[in-house]
Design a protein around this motif. Structure first.
Motif, short mmCIF file in Angstrom:
data_model
loop_
_atom_site.label_atom_id
_atom_site.label_comp_id
_atom_site.label_asym_id
_atom_site.label_seq_id
_atom_site.Cartn_x
_atom_site.Cartn_y
_atom_site.Cartn_z
N UNK A 40 0.34 59.42 -21.86
CA UNK A 40 -0.83 59.93 -21.15
C UNK A 40 -2.14 59.33 -21.67
N UNK A 41 -2.27 59.15 -22.97
CA UNK A 41 -3.49 58.56 -23.51
C UNK A 41 -3.64 57.12 -23.05
N UNK A 42 -2.51 56.40 -22.98
CA UNK A 42 -2.56 55.02 -22.48
C UNK A 42 -3.00 55.00 -21.02
N UNK A 43 -2.49 55.94 -20.23
CA UNK A 43 -2.88 56.02 -18.83
C UNK A 43 -4.40 56.16 -18.72
N UNK A 44 -4.96 57.01 -19.56
CA UNK A 44 -6.39 57.30 -19.48
C UNK A 44 -7.22 56.07 -19.80
N UNK A 45 -6.78 55.29 -20.76
CA UNK A 45 -7.58 54.16 -21.23
C UNK A 45 -7.49 52.92 -20.33
N UNK A 46 -6.37 52.72 -19.67
CA UNK A 46 -6.13 51.44 -18.99
C UNK A 46 -7.20 51.08 -17.96
N UNK A 47 -7.58 51.98 -17.03
CA UNK A 47 -8.61 51.58 -16.06
C UNK A 47 -9.93 51.21 -16.72
N UNK A 48 -10.27 51.86 -17.84
CA UNK A 48 -11.50 51.52 -18.56
C UNK A 48 -11.41 50.11 -19.14
N UNK A 49 -10.24 49.75 -19.65
CA UNK A 49 -10.05 48.41 -20.21
C UNK A 49 -10.19 47.35 -19.11
N UNK A 50 -9.53 47.61 -17.97
CA UNK A 50 -9.60 46.65 -16.87
C UNK A 50 -11.04 46.47 -16.40
#
Length: 227
Positions: A40-50
């Protein structure tokens, strides 16, 4: 360089994403059901990274396909449009913690530095890893301020081994090029180049390396992040 076949009882979760180009594409997560909580934490961060990388470097290159993160039994690999992600160590996976999943961020960077722009020969492989590592420091500065950018660059420079040249004149094999310096010394060279060029020219230079015709830059009025 890296081909993987993923076979598992995966669960797929998709979230919508709109690129700075205006294109819509899915971001997909493939994970094992019993590991949903740690994803879940990875899900949250991915769009911000992109989004950060798009605004800094130009649009995500493979918008016509997708971007996917696939749970793997090993640490990670930068497969085009579907990276392997096996981070069980949290944000501090690379020996520092700047409040983001550095493994995912690093592998995502390779969609630009490695998959879109590819070194012609292994002797120049530092370009892939040096830029991806340098982007980690840029993102740390974006999230946490210039002091954190500087601190992370100092950490990288303190880990330089100088055990072989960063770039060779003659062709090299994969194994011959694998030194920690292609990551840390590569990032230090890019950091120095930024100092010599100045921010405006440096960030334009990075974008033009990836989009040499300039037709994908400054989309929707967005500009690169200055620290």
């Amino acid at each position: 360089y890296g081909v993987s076949l993923y076979i598992a009882p995966y669960v797929e979760e998709k979230i919508p994403y709109t690129s700075v180009s205006g294109d819509s594409m899915p971001i997909s997560f493939w994970y094992l059901q019993h590991e949903e909580a740690i994803m879940q934490e990875a899900f949250r961060q991915v769009p911000q990274h992109v989004r950060f990388l798009e605004e800094t470097l130009g649009p995500y290159p493979f918008r016509a396909d997708k971007y996917a993160v696939v749970r793997s039994p090993y640490l990670g690999m930068e497969h085009q449009s579907a990276i392997a992600w096996g981070n069980t160590r949290g944000n501090g996976v690379f020996g520092y913690d700047q409040g983001f999943d550095a493994l995912h961020f690093h592998e995502l960077c390779h969609e630009w530095w490695g998959n879109m722009l590819t070194a012609q020969d292994w002797k120049d492989f530092w370009i892939h890893e040096g830029f991806a590592t340098y982007m980690e420091a840029l993102y740390a500065g974006y999230l946490n301020g210039e002091k954190n950018y500087t601190a992370l660059m100092k950490k990288f420079m303190g880990e330089i081994r100088n055990d072989q040249p960063l770039a060779f004149h003659e062709p090299k094999t994969t194994n011959e090029m694998y030194s920690g310096d292609i990551y840390k010394k590569g990032a230090a060279v890019i950091h120095s180049l930024r100092y010599v060029m100045g921010d405006e020219k440096f960030f334009e230079f990075m974008q033009l390396l990836l989009y040499p015709d300039g037709d994908k830059l400054q989309i929707n009025g967005e500009h690169c992040h200055f620290i």
